[in-house]
Design a protein around this motif. Structure first.
Motif, PDB file in Angstrom:
ATOM      1  N   VAL A 194      88.288  35.743  71.889  1.00 38.87           N
ATOM      2  CA  VAL A 194      88.904  36.352  70.889  1.00 38.87           C
ATOM      3  C   VAL A 194      88.664  35.959  69.588  1.00 38.87           C
ATOM      4  O   VAL A 194      88.355  36.822  68.673  1.00 38.87           O
ATOM      5  N   LEU A 195      88.836  34.573  69.409  1.00 36.13           N
ATOM      6  CA  LEU A 195      88.871  34.354  67.803  1.00 36.13           C
ATOM      7  C   LEU A 195      87.412  34.405  67.578  1.00 36.13           C
ATOM      8  O   LEU A 195      87.052  34.440  66.218  1.00 36.13           O
ATOM      9  N   GLY A 196      86.088  34.274  68.633  1.00 34.62           N
ATOM     10  CA  GLY A 196      84.996  34.422  68.430  1.00 34.62           C
ATOM     11  C   GLY A 196      84.717  35.770  67.840  1.00 34.62           C
ATOM     12  O   GLY A 196      83.865  36.084  66.951  1.00 34.62           O
ATOM     13  N   VAL A 197      85.384  36.768  68.265  1.00 31.71           N
ATOM     14  CA  VAL A 197      85.154  38.131  67.797  1.00 31.71           C
ATOM     15  C   VAL A 197      85.556  38.180  66.376  1.00 31.71           C
ATOM     16  O   VAL A 197      84.860  38.918  65.555  1.00 31.71           O
ATOM     17  N   VAL A 198      86.573  37.568  66.047  1.00 36.74           N
ATOM     18  CA  VAL A 198      87.100  37.696  64.729  1.00 36.74           C
ATOM     19  C   VAL A 198      86.003  37.030  63.868  1.00 36.74           C
ATOM     20  O   VAL A 198      85.727  37.237  62.706  1.00 36.74           O
ATOM     21  N   GLY A 199      85.396  35.910  64.290  1.00 42.21           N
ATOM     22  CA  GLY A 199      84.325  35.066  63.519  1.00 42.21           C
ATOM     23  C   GLY A 199      82.956  35.911  63.480  1.00 42.21           C
ATOM     24  O   GLY A 199      82.241  35.968  62.388  1.00 42.21           O
ATOM     25  N   GLY A 200      82.959  36.888  64.546  1.00 42.48           N
ATOM     26  CA  GLY A 200      81.813  37.732  64.344  1.00 42.48           C
ATOM     27  C   GLY A 200      82.031  38.980  63.441  1.00 42.48           C
ATOM     28  O   GLY A 200      81.056  39.245  62.902  1.00 42.48           O
ATOM     29  N   ILE A 201      83.083  39.290  63.344  1.00 44.45           N
ATOM     30  CA  ILE A 201      83.442  40.397  62.209  1.00 44.45           C
ATOM     31  C   ILE A 201      83.248  39.602  60.924  1.00 44.45           C
ATOM     32  O   ILE A 201      82.585  40.424  60.011  1.00 44.45           O
ATOM     33  N   CYS A 202      83.381  38.518  60.663  1.00 43.63           N
ATOM     34  CA  CYS A 202      83.307  37.511  59.441  1.00 43.63           C
ATOM     35  C   CYS A 202      81.918  37.470  59.374  1.00 43.63           C
ATOM     36  O   CYS A 202      81.247  37.480  58.278  1.00 43.63           O
ATOM     37  N   GLY A 203      80.939  37.132  60.445  1.00 43.21           N
ATOM     38  CA  GLY A 203      79.646  37.128  60.217  1.00 43.21           C
ATOM     39  C   GLY A 203      78.833  38.240  59.725  1.00 43.21           C
ATOM     40  O   GLY A 203      77.987  38.393  59.071  1.00 43.21           O
ATOM     41  N   LEU A 204      79.410  39.382  60.452  1.00 41.98           N
ATOM     42  CA  LEU A 204      78.994  40.677  60.064  1.00 41.98           C
ATOM     43  C   LEU A 204      79.037  41.016  58.406  1.00 41.98           C
ATOM     44  O   LEU A 204      78.363  41.543  58.038  1.00 41.98           O
ATOM     45  N   GLY A 205      80.193  40.440  58.168  1.00 35.17           N
ATOM     46  CA  GLY A 205      80.541  40.830  56.767  1.00 35.17           C
ATOM     47  C   GLY A 205      79.680  39.955  55.630  1.00 35.17           C
ATOM     48  O   GLY A 205      79.018  40.507  54.850  1.00 35.17           O
ATOM     49  N   THR A 206      79.342  38.716  55.921  1.00 34.10           N
ATOM     50  CA  THR A 206      78.377  37.947  55.564  1.00 34.10           C
ATOM     51  C   THR A 206      77.022  38.523  55.572  1.00 34.10           C
ATOM     52  O   THR A 206      76.181  38.806  54.594  1.00 34.10           O
ATOM     53  N   GLY A 207      76.581  39.007  56.753  1.00 32.88           N
ATOM     54  CA  GLY A 207      75.476  39.560  57.141  1.00 32.88           C
ATOM     55  C   GLY A 207      74.967  40.762  56.199  1.00 32.88           C
ATOM     56  O   GLY A 207      74.112  41.137  55.852  1.00 32.88           O
ATOM     57  N   LEU A 208      76.082  41.545  56.023  1.00 26.21           N
ATOM     58  CA  LEU A 208      75.993  42.781  55.068  1.00 26.21           C
ATOM     59  C   LEU A 208      75.967  42.402  53.859  1.00 26.21           C
ATOM     60  O   LEU A 208      74.915  43.396  53.034  1.00 26.21           O
ATOM     61  N   VAL A 209      76.453  41.366  53.309  1.00 26.75           N
ATOM     62  CA  VAL A 209      75.842  40.910  51.990  1.00 26.75           C
ATOM     63  C   VAL A 209      74.483  40.751  51.896  1.00 26.75           C
ATOM     64  O   VAL A 209      73.943  41.040  50.681  1.00 26.75           O
ATOM     65  N   GLY A 210      73.999  40.043  52.759  1.00 31.44           N
ATOM     66  CA  GLY A 210      72.472  39.641  53.024  1.00 31.44           C
ATOM     67  C   GLY A 210      71.565  41.013  52.896  1.00 31.44           C
ATOM     68  O   GLY A 210      70.681  41.150  52.247  1.00 31.44           O
ATOM     69  N   VAL A 211      72.157  41.979  53.499  1.00 34.66           N
ATOM     70  CA  VAL A 211      71.425  43.327  53.668  1.00 34.66           C
ATOM     71  C   VAL A 211      71.421  44.004  52.613  1.00 34.66           C
ATOM     72  O   VAL A 211      70.359  44.480  51.857  1.00 34.66           O
ATOM     73  N   TYR A 212      72.837  43.613  51.692  1.00 37.06           N
ATOM     74  CA  TYR A 212      72.860  44.462  50.477  1.00 37.06           C
ATOM     75  C   TYR A 212      71.871  43.643  49.390  1.00 37.06           C
ATOM     76  O   TYR A 212      71.090  44.477  48.587  1.00 37.06           O
ATOM     77  N   LEU A 213      71.752  42.385  49.524  1.00 37.75           N
ATOM     78  CA  LEU A 213      70.988  41.658  48.563  1.00 37.75           C
ATOM     79  C   LEU A 213      69.366  41.929  48.699  1.00 37.75           C
ATOM     80  O   LEU A 213      68.757  42.099  47.738  1.00 37.75           O
ATOM     81  N   LYS A 214      69.056  42.132  49.942  1.00 39.25           N
ATOM     82  CA  LYS A 214      67.612  42.283  50.114  1.00 39.25           C
ATOM     83  C   LYS A 214      67.447  43.736  49.897  1.00 39.25           C
ATOM     84  O   LYS A 214      66.398  43.951  49.051  1.00 39.25           O
ATOM     85  N   SER A 215      68.133  44.648  49.831  1.00 43.47           N
ATOM     86  CA  SER A 215      68.024  46.073  49.138  1.00 43.47           C
ATOM     87  C   SER A 215      67.785  46.015  47.847  1.00 43.47           C
ATOM     88  O   SER A 215      67.014  46.818  47.227  1.00 43.47           O
ATOM     89  N   LYS A 216      68.789  45.237  47.299  1.00 44.37           N
ATOM     90  CA  LYS A 216      68.573  44.918  45.640  1.00 44.37           C
ATOM     91  C   LYS A 216      67.312  44.124  45.172  1.00 44.37           C
ATOM     92  O   LYS A 216      66.967  44.774  44.160  1.00 44.37           O
ATOM     93  N   LEU A 217      66.945  43.374  45.711  1.00 40.93           N
ATOM     94  CA  LEU A 217      65.899  42.272  45.661  1.00 40.93           C
ATOM     95  C   LEU A 217      64.617  42.870  45.891  1.00 40.93           C
ATOM     96  O   LEU A 217      63.486  42.495  44.979  1.00 40.93           O
ATOM     97  N   ASN A 218      64.526  43.693  46.744  1.00 42.47           N
ATOM     98  CA  ASN A 218      63.215  44.231  47.362  1.00 42.47           C
ATOM     99  C   ASN A 218      62.927  45.491  46.473  1.00 42.47           C
ATOM    100  O   ASN A 218      61.964  46.319  47.100  1.00 42.47           O
ATOM    101  N   ARG A 219      63.936  46.030  45.699  1.00 44.12           N
ATOM    102  CA  ARG A 219      63.487  47.494  45.221  1.00 44.12           C
ATOM    103  C   ARG A 219      62.606  47.359  44.181  1.00 44.12           C
ATOM    104  O   ARG A 219      62.347  46.539  43.328  1.00 44.12           O
ATOM    105  N   PRO A 220      61.682  48.319  44.239  1.00 40.35           N
ATOM    106  CA  PRO A 220      60.733  48.417  42.991  1.00 40.35           C
ATOM    107  C   PRO A 220      61.124  48.421  41.532  1.00 40.35           C
ATOM    108  O   PRO A 220      62.271  49.026  41.335  1.00 40.35           O
TER     109      PRO A 220
END
Length: 131
Positions: A100-126
């Motif tokens: 159960v706590l792992g699911v909470v950690g998964g949600i936190c991991g998802l949050g940090t991953g979405l930051v990575g997706v956002y950074l990728k979209s900003k840094l790879n923009r022409p």
């Protein structure tokens, strides 16, 4: 339809699976190291965990990043709790609580991953020209 005959689809599935395996390994290693060896009992564990979560989100397609980031966070949390457990009750009785706590950690991991997706979209923009 089997993917065996199509080398392109087989390569995509293989690459996606490899990224998931790397996310699992990174999460497990960081969880165990954080519980047993490095920065034990310190909130500073969150720094390498966050950086790794952002990297997992940055590495891959958007769909891969969402799945891999959640799995990374789940495995990290579960491994951290399991490696740090030294209670008097059998470990197996604590697995549901750790999950159960792992699911909470998964949600936190998802949050940090979405930051990575956002950074990728900003840094790879022409680059745009200013006129």
């Amino acid at each position: 339809m089997h993917l065996d005959g199509d080398p392109v689809n087989s390569r995509i599935v293989s690459t996606t699976l490899n990224k998931l395996i790397v996310a699992v390994i990174v999460g497990a290693v960081l969880g165990i190291i954080g519980a047993r060896y490095l920065l034990v009992g310190s909130w500073l564990n969150l720094v390498p965990w966050t950086v790794a979560g952002i990297a997992v989100g940055y590495w891959g397609t958007r769909t891969e990043s969402v799945i891999n980031s959640f799995v990374y966070g789940f495995v990290l949390s579960f491994a951290f709790l399991a490696a740090g457990y030294s209670g008097k009750f059998p470990f197996i009785t604590r697995v549901p609580f750790f999950a159960v706590l792992g699911v909470v950690g998964g949600i936190c991991g998802l949050g940090t991953g979405l930051v990575g997706v956002y950074l990728k979209s900003k840094l790879n923009r022409p680059a745009t020209k200013n006129r």
